[in-house]
Motif scaffolding. Structure first.
Motif, short mmCIF file in Angstrom:
data_model
loop_
_atom_site.label_atom_id
_atom_site.label_comp_id
_atom_site.label_asym_id
_atom_site.label_seq_id
_atom_site.Cartn_x
_atom_site.Cartn_y
_atom_site.Cartn_z
N PHE A 224 7.13 44.08 -40.73
CA PHE A 224 6.02 44.97 -40.36
C PHE A 224 4.76 44.63 -41.15
O PHE A 224 3.65 44.78 -40.66
N LEU B 96 9.13 60.62 -30.24
CA LEU B 96 8.77 60.06 -31.54
C LEU B 96 9.80 60.51 -32.57
O LEU B 96 10.16 61.67 -32.62
N GLU B 97 10.26 59.57 -33.33
CA GLU B 97 11.26 59.89 -34.33
C GLU B 97 10.74 59.49 -35.69
O GLU B 97 10.08 58.46 -35.82
N TYR C 19 6.79 56.43 -37.66
CA TYR C 19 7.56 56.88 -36.50
C TYR C 19 8.11 55.70 -35.74
O TYR C 19 7.60 54.60 -35.82
N ARG C 20 9.12 55.93 -34.98
CA ARG C 20 9.57 54.94 -34.02
C ARG C 20 9.67 55.63 -32.68
O ARG C 20 9.90 56.84 -32.60
N ILE C 21 9.45 54.84 -31.64
CA ILE C 21 9.57 55.42 -30.30
C ILE C 21 11.00 55.20 -29.84
O ILE C 21 11.50 54.09 -29.84
N ARG C 22 11.66 56.27 -29.51
CA ARG C 22 13.05 56.21 -29.08
C ARG C 22 13.16 56.65 -27.65
O ARG C 22 12.52 57.60 -27.23
N ARG C 23 13.98 55.98 -26.92
CA ARG C 23 14.25 56.40 -25.56
C ARG C 23 15.31 57.48 -25.63
O ARG C 23 16.33 57.32 -26.27
N PHE D 123 3.37 53.26 -36.75
CA PHE D 123 4.68 52.68 -36.48
C PHE D 123 5.56 52.64 -37.73
O PHE D 123 6.77 52.50 -37.63
N THR D 124 4.92 52.73 -38.90
CA THR D 124 5.74 52.75 -40.11
C THR D 124 6.33 54.14 -40.33
O THR D 124 7.34 54.30 -40.97
N ARG E 271 10.71 57.76 -39.05
CA ARG E 271 11.36 56.56 -39.55
C ARG E 271 11.64 56.75 -41.04
O ARG E 271 10.83 57.32 -41.75
N THR F 85 10.94 50.92 -43.29
CA THR F 85 10.29 49.98 -42.39
C THR F 85 10.74 48.57 -42.71
O THR F 85 10.84 48.20 -43.87
#
Lengths: 314, 351
Positions: free
Chosen positions: B14, B4-5, B342-346, B339-340, B7, B10
């Motif tokens: 969204f 989790l990163e 955090y973003r899911i990063r690989r 989601f606003t 953000r 946004t």
């Protein structure tokens, strides 16, 4: 005046106070544990309603009262876990989540009740708890039959108060709860898991709210109606503040409110009330709001209340 | 591995995607309850849709129900923008209803009565909202709890009125006397209940949007909510902004009550609001606190409520499904809002 005093010291009146206070005491202690860990649980109103429904249903289907109580407690714990998931784990805003949990739980309670029992002209009822006189103690004049000839759930509430105080002030877990409610950062540094402790406190709180719901539908009314909780959850929110987040004071506040409520019911029944009964029902809310203003000088609320804890944020 | 990163900003889409995501998730989750009730999921949702939005009469019924939620939704959106946690829209609505009923019962020319009803209702709602705001500004009292507790105070005050001085002496029912016929809001379409208040609600939304986005007060409200320290540093009187926000928010919630009295019930009873104040929180969150978004969000909830009755008659699924949908939608939206932040990063296995 003496007529009023006579009314007050009747056995039936004292017993009524204790009965009214019981669900409030459970609910207030439950909310207190949650808030001491820094989580405001506005889901309480809905959690009590859903627990009242599931407990009633389990008893109605199985015939076992204690199974019903167990189901109500488990329901409360489950909804507590849901609230903790949103607030403690995900760090979402506690008040909005709480309203969400209340809307969701009440909706679910209405829905499932209607699904299971259909629309009946006479609401189904169960044979609820019966009073259980405690030998010797119930023979004490006036106090005995009022206090020691009650439902077993009432005795549980009486034991729950010192137990809650002991757990909160005298056990390592209670210390953790108070730490994560006051200063989660410090608790975290001391190796206390903030999130786990909050989960535990909110779930324990949910269990107590479940007991409150069970008492309403299985001892007080012996039926589930849509108005079975009717704002008692909000009363508990007020009582926690009024009781300054302390188990003894909160329980005392519950007793005080029960006294006012019982008095109001008596006055209504005897027809001598010139004051509308709603005025009495308003009192705890008005008192609490005033008390909050007065108490605000010496901050007694858990400092981390309403604040999500995120480890990475410094 | 996924991580989790945080953000920093946004994207604009969204605003539309998150509510739709939340509503989609809600409908999927609640389909389990429909299946539990032994009905077809698509059939049940289908009936719900046709009965609420399928023909022009159904749409008017949905709009009549949406109007109070547009007002309470706006009330909550405005308040939350300033981080004034007004959970008290329910009580403010009831206060508005009582005040407008009081005024509406006084004989006077219709248009004047309607204007005065609106003014009285808005003023009553604003007065109620001013209490938690003042307590917060002057005494640092938590506004969440105080505004919530005030709902119960106002509710019991209303009950005392309709079971006391307002009680119907003939029937003994706890209902207020009706307002004057001339004060009833005009119906806009013959044969429907679509009243003037609905249009006022629809106009209010863009007006409040304009106020929030384009005016100085709106700017102050936003800055106060986003960063009170910066607001103070920039010379904004944060306390005053909070009080103004409360007045505005309470007035809007009060207008919800005015519409119910003037356009739907023409009197006050104990169940005049089936929780429209709390629904306002759901509406505002679904709208991401955007006044323009409040309108579709309120229409969605209203459609669910209107459609649930018909769905229940057709399929036997209890109409209380609408209450579950409301609660689930709020919770789903809160999760979607993550989601606003955090973003899911690989992230690669080796870094």
């Amino acid at each position: 005046m003496s007529a009023v005093l006579e009314q007050i010291f009747q056995v039936g009146f004292l017993a009524a106070i204790i009965r009214i206070a019981t669900p409030l005491a459970f609910a207030t202690l439950g909310e207190m544990f949650s808030e001491r860990a820094g989580v405001l649980n506005l889901g309480i109103e809905g959690i009590m309603l859903l627990s009242a429904m599931t407990g009633f249903t389990a008893t109605s289907l199985s015939g076992s009262l204690w199974l019903g109580v167990l189901v109500a407690v488990l329901t409360g714990m489950l909804m507590g876990a849901l609230h903790a998931l949103f607030t403690a784990a995900l760090g979402l805003s506690q008040h909005v989540c709480g309203i969400g949990v209340t809307l969701f739980s009440s909706g679910l309670a209405y829905f499932l009740y209607r699904l299971i029992f259909g629309q009946q002209s006479v609401p189904p009822n169960i044979k609820g708890f019966e009073t259980l006189p405690i030998p010797v103690l119930s023979d004490i004049p006036v106090l005995g039959p009022a206090v020691f000839n009650q439902f077993s759930l009432v005795y549980m509430a009486m034991l729950a108060i010192p137990l809650a105080a002991f757990v909160l002030y005298r056990t390592p877990w209670g210390l953790s709860v108070r730490m994560v409610g006051e200063n989660p950062r410090a608790a975290d540094s001391a190796g206390v898991s903030v999130i786990a402790t909050r989960f535990q406190a909110v779930i324990l709180g949910g269990a107590l709210m479940g007991l409150a719901g069970a008492f309403l539908s299985m001892a007080q009314f012996n039926a589930f109606t849509f108005g079975v909780v009717s704002g008692r959850g909000w009363v508990a929110i007020a009582l926690v503040v009024f009781g300054r987040w302390d188990p003894w004071r909160s329980a005392g506040a519950a007793l005080l409110f029960a006294f006012v409520d019982a008095l109001q019911l008596r006055m209504q029944a005897s027809g001598l009330g010139h004051i509308p009964y709603e005025a009495f029902l308003m009192l705890p809310f008005i008192f609490t709001i005033v008390a909050m203003a007065v108490m605000s000088r010496n901050a007694v609320a858990p400092s981390a209340l309403l604040k999500p804890f995120r480890r990475e944020e410094r | 591995m996924f991580r989790l990163e945080v953000r920093t900003s946004t994207p604009a889409w969204f605003n539309l995607a998150l509510p739709l995501l939340a509503i989609g998730a809600t409908l999927v989750l609640c389909s389990g309850l429909i299946a539990l009730a032994g009905a077809g999921v698509l059939e049940a949702y289908g009936v719900m849709f046709t009965a609420s939005l399928g023909d022009s009469y159904a749409i008017t019924e949905t709009m009549v129900r949406a109007a109070p939620m547009i007002f309470t939704g706006l009330a909550v959106a405005v308040a939350f923008r300033a981080k004034f946690w007004n959970i008290g829209a329910e009580g403010q609505l009831l206060a508005g209803a009582v005040a407008s009923c009081f005024v509406g019962a006084i004989p006077m020319p219709g248009p004047l009565a309607m204007v005065l009803m609106a003014v009285a209702g808005a003023a009553a709602g604003a007065a109620v909202a001013l209490v938690p705001a003042t307590l917060r500004v002057k005494f640092k009292v938590d506004d969440v709890v105080s505004s919530l507790l005030l709902n119960s105070v106002i509710y019991y005050a209303l009950m005392a009125l309709i079971e006391g001085p307002w009680k119907d002496t003939f029937s003994g029912y706890p209902i207020s006397p009706p307002i004057e016929d001339s004060a009833n809001f005009p119906v806009l379409l013959e044969g429907t209940r679509l009243h003037l208040g609905v249009v006022v609600a629809l106009i209010a939304a863009p007006l409040i949007w304009f106020l929030i986005v384009r005016t100085t007060l709106g700017f102050r409200i936003r800055v106060t909510g986003e960063n009170p320290e910066a607001a103070r540093y920039g010379g904004i009187n944060v306390e005053r902004v909070l009080l103004s926000t409360a007045l505005l928010s309470g007035a809007l919630a009060g207008l919800a009550g005015v519409g119910e009295v003037g356009g739907v019930h023409f009197q006050v009873m104990s169940d005049i609001s089936p929780g429209y104040g709390y629904s306002g929180i759901v509406v505002a969150m679904l709208a991401r606190l955007n006044p323009l978004g409040v309108v579709p969000a309120a229409i969605f909830l209203a459609a669910v409520m209107t459609g649930a009755e018909a769905m229940s008659r057709a399929t036997g699924v209890p109409a209380f499904l609408s209450d579950v949908i409301q609660g689930t939608a709020l919770l789903a939206m809160l999760v979607a809002l993550l989601f606003t932040a955090y973003r899911i990063r690989r992230v690669g296995a080796v870094r």
